[in-house]
Design a protein around this motif. Structure first.
Motif, PDB file in Angstrom:
ATOM      1  N   LYS A   1       0.837  -1.201   0.000  1.00 40.85           N
ATOM      2  CA  LYS A   1       0.000   0.000   0.000  1.00 40.85           C
ATOM      3  C   LYS A   1       0.869   1.246   0.000  1.00 40.85           C
ATOM      4  N   PRO A   2       1.633   1.454  -1.059  1.00 39.66           N
ATOM      5  CA  PRO A   2       2.595   2.559  -1.077  1.00 39.66           C
ATOM      6  C   PRO A   2       1.960   3.942  -1.036  1.00 39.66           C
ATOM      7  N   LYS A   3       0.715   4.064  -1.496  1.00 39.20           N
ATOM      8  CA  LYS A   3       0.088   5.392  -1.462  1.00 39.20           C
ATOM      9  C   LYS A   3      -0.099   5.890  -0.034  1.00 39.20           C
ATOM     10  N   PHE A   4      -0.464   4.993   0.860  1.00 37.72           N
ATOM     11  CA  PHE A   4      -0.623   5.396   2.256  1.00 37.72           C
ATOM     12  C   PHE A   4       0.730   5.745   2.881  1.00 37.72           C
ATOM     13  N   ALA A   5       1.784   5.022   2.456  1.00 32.96           N
ATOM     14  CA  ALA A   5       3.131   5.370   2.921  1.00 32.96           C
ATOM     15  C   ALA A   5       3.509   6.769   2.441  1.00 32.96           C
ATOM     16  N   MET A   6       3.102   7.093   1.221  1.00 35.16           N
ATOM     17  CA  MET A   6       3.345   8.426   0.679  1.00 35.16           C
ATOM     18  C   MET A   6       2.604   9.483   1.495  1.00 35.16           C
ATOM     19  N   TYR A   7       1.330   9.219   1.809  1.00 31.49           N
ATOM     20  CA  TYR A   7       0.551  10.179   2.596  1.00 31.49           C
ATOM     21  C   TYR A   7       1.182  10.406   3.968  1.00 31.49           C
ATOM     22  N   ALA A   8       1.735   9.340   4.547  1.00 29.75           N
ATOM     23  CA  ALA A   8       2.343   9.449   5.877  1.00 29.75           C
ATOM     24  C   ALA A   8       3.542  10.385   5.865  1.00 29.75           C
ATOM     25  N   MET A   9       4.203  10.498   4.710  1.00 27.10           N
ATOM     26  CA  MET A   9       5.344  11.396   4.593  1.00 27.10           C
ATOM     27  C   MET A   9       4.920  12.801   4.165  1.00 27.10           C
ATOM     28  N   MET A  10       3.870  12.886   3.375  1.00 26.78           N
ATOM     29  CA  MET A  10       3.434  14.179   2.856  1.00 26.78           C
ATOM     30  C   MET A  10       2.750  15.042   3.908  1.00 26.78           C
ATOM     31  N   LEU A  11       1.878  14.418   4.693  1.00 30.85           N
ATOM     32  CA  LEU A  11       1.059  15.176   5.644  1.00 30.85           C
ATOM     33  C   LEU A  11       1.898  15.997   6.624  1.00 30.85           C
ATOM     34  N   PRO A  12       2.848  15.395   7.329  1.00 26.55           N
ATOM     35  CA  PRO A  12       3.643  16.190   8.268  1.00 26.55           C
ATOM     36  C   PRO A  12       4.548  17.198   7.576  1.00 26.55           C
ATOM     37  N   ALA A  13       5.003  16.867   6.355  1.00 26.23           N
ATOM     38  CA  ALA A  13       5.870  17.801   5.646  1.00 26.23           C
ATOM     39  C   ALA A  13       5.128  19.088   5.321  1.00 26.23           C
ATOM     40  N   ILE A  14       3.922  18.939   4.808  1.00 23.89           N
ATOM     41  CA  ILE A  14       3.109  20.115   4.487  1.00 23.89           C
ATOM     42  C   ILE A  14       2.786  20.893   5.757  1.00 23.89           C
ATOM     43  N   GLY A  15       2.452  20.163   6.831  1.00 26.24           N
ATOM     44  CA  GLY A  15       2.159  20.810   8.105  1.00 26.24           C
ATOM     45  C   GLY A  15       3.341  21.574   8.652  1.00 26.24           C
ATOM     46  N   ASN A  16       4.541  20.998   8.504  1.00 27.23           N
ATOM     47  CA  ASN A  16       5.735  21.654   9.040  1.00 27.23           C
ATOM     48  C   ASN A  16       6.042  22.953   8.309  1.00 27.23           C
ATOM     49  N   ILE A  17       5.843  22.940   6.979  1.00 24.83           N
ATOM     50  CA  ILE A  17       6.093  24.157   6.214  1.00 24.83           C
ATOM     51  C   ILE A  17       5.147  25.271   6.674  1.00 24.83           C
ATOM     52  N   GLY A  18       3.870  24.918   6.855  1.00 24.93           N
ATOM     53  CA  GLY A  18       2.906  25.914   7.332  1.00 24.93           C
ATOM     54  C   GLY A  18       3.237  26.418   8.721  1.00 24.93           C
ATOM     55  N   MET A  19       3.604  25.507   9.627  1.00 23.93           N
ATOM     56  CA  MET A  19       3.938  25.915  11.001  1.00 23.93           C
ATOM     57  C   MET A  19       5.229  26.724  11.037  1.00 23.93           C
ATOM     58  N   ASP A  20       6.185  26.408  10.162  1.00 22.12           N
ATOM     59  CA  ASP A  20       7.409  27.210  10.064  1.00 22.12           C
ATOM     60  C   ASP A  20       7.066  28.668   9.761  1.00 22.12           C
ATOM     61  N   TYR A  21       6.212  28.847   8.761  1.00 18.20           N
ATOM     62  CA  TYR A  21       5.843  30.211   8.365  1.00 18.20           C
ATOM     63  C   TYR A  21       5.188  30.949   9.530  1.00 18.20           C
ATOM     64  N   ILE A  22       4.262  30.277  10.205  1.00 16.09           N
ATOM     65  CA  ILE A  22       3.533  30.930  11.301  1.00 16.09           C
ATOM     66  C   ILE A  22       4.453  31.225  12.481  1.00 16.09           C
ATOM     67  N   LEU A  23       5.224  30.218  12.907  1.00 20.63           N
ATOM     68  CA  LEU A  23       6.006  30.351  14.138  1.00 20.63           C
ATOM     69  C   LEU A  23       7.288  31.164  13.967  1.00 20.63           C
ATOM     70  N   ILE A  24       7.916  31.070  12.781  1.00 27.04           N
ATOM     71  CA  ILE A  24       9.176  31.802  12.589  1.00 27.04           C
ATOM     72  C   ILE A  24       8.925  33.208  12.058  1.00 27.04           C
ATOM     73  N   ASP A  25       8.174  33.301  10.960  1.00 28.46           N
ATOM     74  CA  ASP A  25       8.029  34.602  10.295  1.00 28.46           C
ATOM     75  C   ASP A  25       6.934  35.461  10.906  1.00 28.46           C
ATOM     76  N   VAL A  26       5.744  34.873  11.085  1.00 25.62           N
ATOM     77  CA  VAL A  26       4.610  35.671  11.578  1.00 25.62           C
ATOM     78  C   VAL A  26       4.751  36.002  13.061  1.00 25.62           C
ATOM     79  N   LEU A  27       5.025  34.970  13.880  1.00 28.47           N
ATOM     80  CA  LEU A  27       5.092  35.183  15.325  1.00 28.47           C
ATOM     81  C   LEU A  27       6.493  35.532  15.830  1.00 28.47           C
ATOM     82  N   GLY A  28       7.505  35.316  14.981  1.00 24.47           N
ATOM     83  CA  GLY A  28       8.859  35.729  15.335  1.00 24.47           C
ATOM     84  C   GLY A  28       9.521  34.923  16.428  1.00 24.47           C
TER      85      GLY A  28
END
Length: 457
Positions: A163-190
């Motif tokens: 079931k490689p698609k689910f393995a792909m989702y397991a890697m994609m979900l946190p990566a996308i989340g981390n990019i969003g949280m990086d922007y909020i926590l580093i740039d927006v909130l400083g």
């Protein structure tokens, strides 16, 4: 009952490899982009010394996460062959034991890492210019490292189920989340380095929750409490094959520590930052090659377990062909676009301090040529990767261990120790292609000999 994993022994090798490798490649791409973007945010919003900081933290987080990766890959080799033989009871025991081993070992190492954090940061190559930044990142990331280890283990089991698609989702979900949280926590909130660390922690938690959800609701492996009880025979089998990946990842961690210390002693913090960018480039640029390699393993393991040796030979040939074409394309891109790639890590904000401006200029001056040297032998590495993975997939522990250690352990580490004494920092960079050529030669010889001897129907 026909299981999803049955297709590994019946479908065409090309279609199987594409089915396995494309999701794996996409998952690695997104995960690599996450690390790349994380590094870009730090370089552009905090400064080059932040890249130096995360580079010296990498060995310990990398090694603990590698516990899960090693147990995942090693155990999944056993699991794939059990599924190929139709032994579902053993497959369940293997997965349960993988889970218990990953949790216990990574948990103990995380606790030790926190207790000895000051010593660890100094040992990994930090100097006074970025030690505080490194400690801030290290401490917070280690709080969540057990979740990452569990994700790395679970991801390989998901792929072994077919079931490689689910393995792909397991890697994609946190990566996308981390990019969003990086922007909020580093740039927006400083929040600076602390924000980057908490963004990484949150990404680990997201991956962990997804993997738990998969095994509760989507997996063919329905575990019971009894499955988690360690079985000495199963543990021994998992450990033997896991040792291959763990040794390779452990050597990579040792190599990173060595590189950080050699670079800080023969150069300075900017050279450490250069290696930080190059190490991200290695992970990012090689994602399709690594994806083919990951896709190859369950196919080879399943068919070897089912005594379908011609299919294993076909899997080797097609995997080398596909990954070789991809590696050549990567080589060309790196040679042509090294400067633009490096420039994305460097801030051009108005009003920067003079020291930061100077560091940025020096980083852009040093890194592109170093990047080209490190990637100089990229087209040949596919044989080394597929060869090492073949022996691991079929359960040959000793040759798998030795071949997987060939590049970093037998060649690169000695070269990094010796060449900088004569050529300074340049000696570090030319060590990489020399090690690639030597390790490929050795692996190619043993792979060819093994195929002729073992894969005869």
């Amino acid at each position: 009952m026909k299981k999803n994993s049955d297709s590994l022994g019946t479908a065409s090798i090309s279609s199987l490899l594409i089915k396995q490798a494309v999701p794996a490649s996409i998952g690695i791409l997104v995960m690599s982009l996450n690390i790349i973007v994380d590094t870009i945010f730090m370089g552009r919003w905090i400064g080059p010394l932040a890249i130096s900081a995360i580079t010296v933290v990498l060995p310990v987080t990398f090694f603990i996460a590698a516990i899960g990766l090693a147990i995942g890959i090693g155990g999944s080799s056993v699991l794939s062959r059990a599924l190929g033989k139709g032994d579902d009871i053993k497959a369940l025991k293997v997965f349960g034991n993988q889970t218990t081993l990953t949790f216990l070992i990574s948990g103990i190492l995380a606790i030790l890492g926190l207790v000895f954090q000051d010593y660890a940061i100094n040992f990994f190559g930090a100097d006074d210019s970025f030690r505080d930044l490194a400690l801030t990142y290290y401490r917070i990331v280690l709080y969540g490292i057990v979740m990452l280890a569990m994700c790395m283990m679970g991801n390989n089991v998901i792929r072994a189920e077919g079931k490689p698609k689910f393995a792909m989702y397991a890697m994609m979900l946190p990566a996308i989340g981390n990019i969003g949280m990086d922007y909020i926590l580093i740039d927006v909130l400083g929040y600076g380095m602390e924000g980057a660390a908490w963004a990484t922690f949150i990404s680990y938690a997201m991956c962990f929750l997804f993997v738990v959800w998969f095994f509760l609701f989507k997996s063919e492996l329905r575990l019971t409490l009894k499955s988690f009880i360690l079985d000495s025979k199963i543990v021994k089998e998992i450990s033997g094959l896991s040792a291959v990946t763990l040794a390779r990842q452990g050597v990579i961690a040792i190599l990173t520590i060595l590189l950080n210390n050699v670079l800080i002693n023969t150069g300075d913090a900017i050279d450490v930052a250069s290696y930080g960018i190059i190490s991200r480039a290695l992970m990012f640029a090689l994602f399709p090659v690594i994806g083919v390699n990951q896709g190859f393993m369950p196919i080879a393991g399943y068919n070897y377990g089912a005594n379908k040796f011609q299919r294993v030979r076909e899997a080797i040939n097609i995997s080398v062909k596909y990954s070789g074409i991809l590696a050549l394309g990567i080589f060309i891109l790196i040679m042509v676009f090294a400067e633009p790639f490096v420039s994305i890590f460097i801030s051009n904000k108005v009003g920067q301090e003079a020291g930061t401006i100077a560091n940025n200029a020096e980083l852009l001056k040093r890194t592109p040529n170093a990047l080209r040297w490190v990637f100089a032998a990229t087209p040949v590495i596919v044989i080394q990767l597929i060869g090492g993975s073949y022996f691991q997939a079929i359960g040959r522990v000793i040759p798998a261990l030795l071949l997987n250690l060939t590049k970093q352990g037998f060649f690169l580490i000695p070269l990094v120790i010796i060449l900088p004494q004569f050529y300074g920092v340049f000696g570090v960079w030319i060590s990489f292609p020399i090690a690639d050529v030597l390790s490929t030669t050795v692996t190619g010889y043993f792979l060819q000999r093994a195929v002729k001897k073992d894969l005869v129907e």
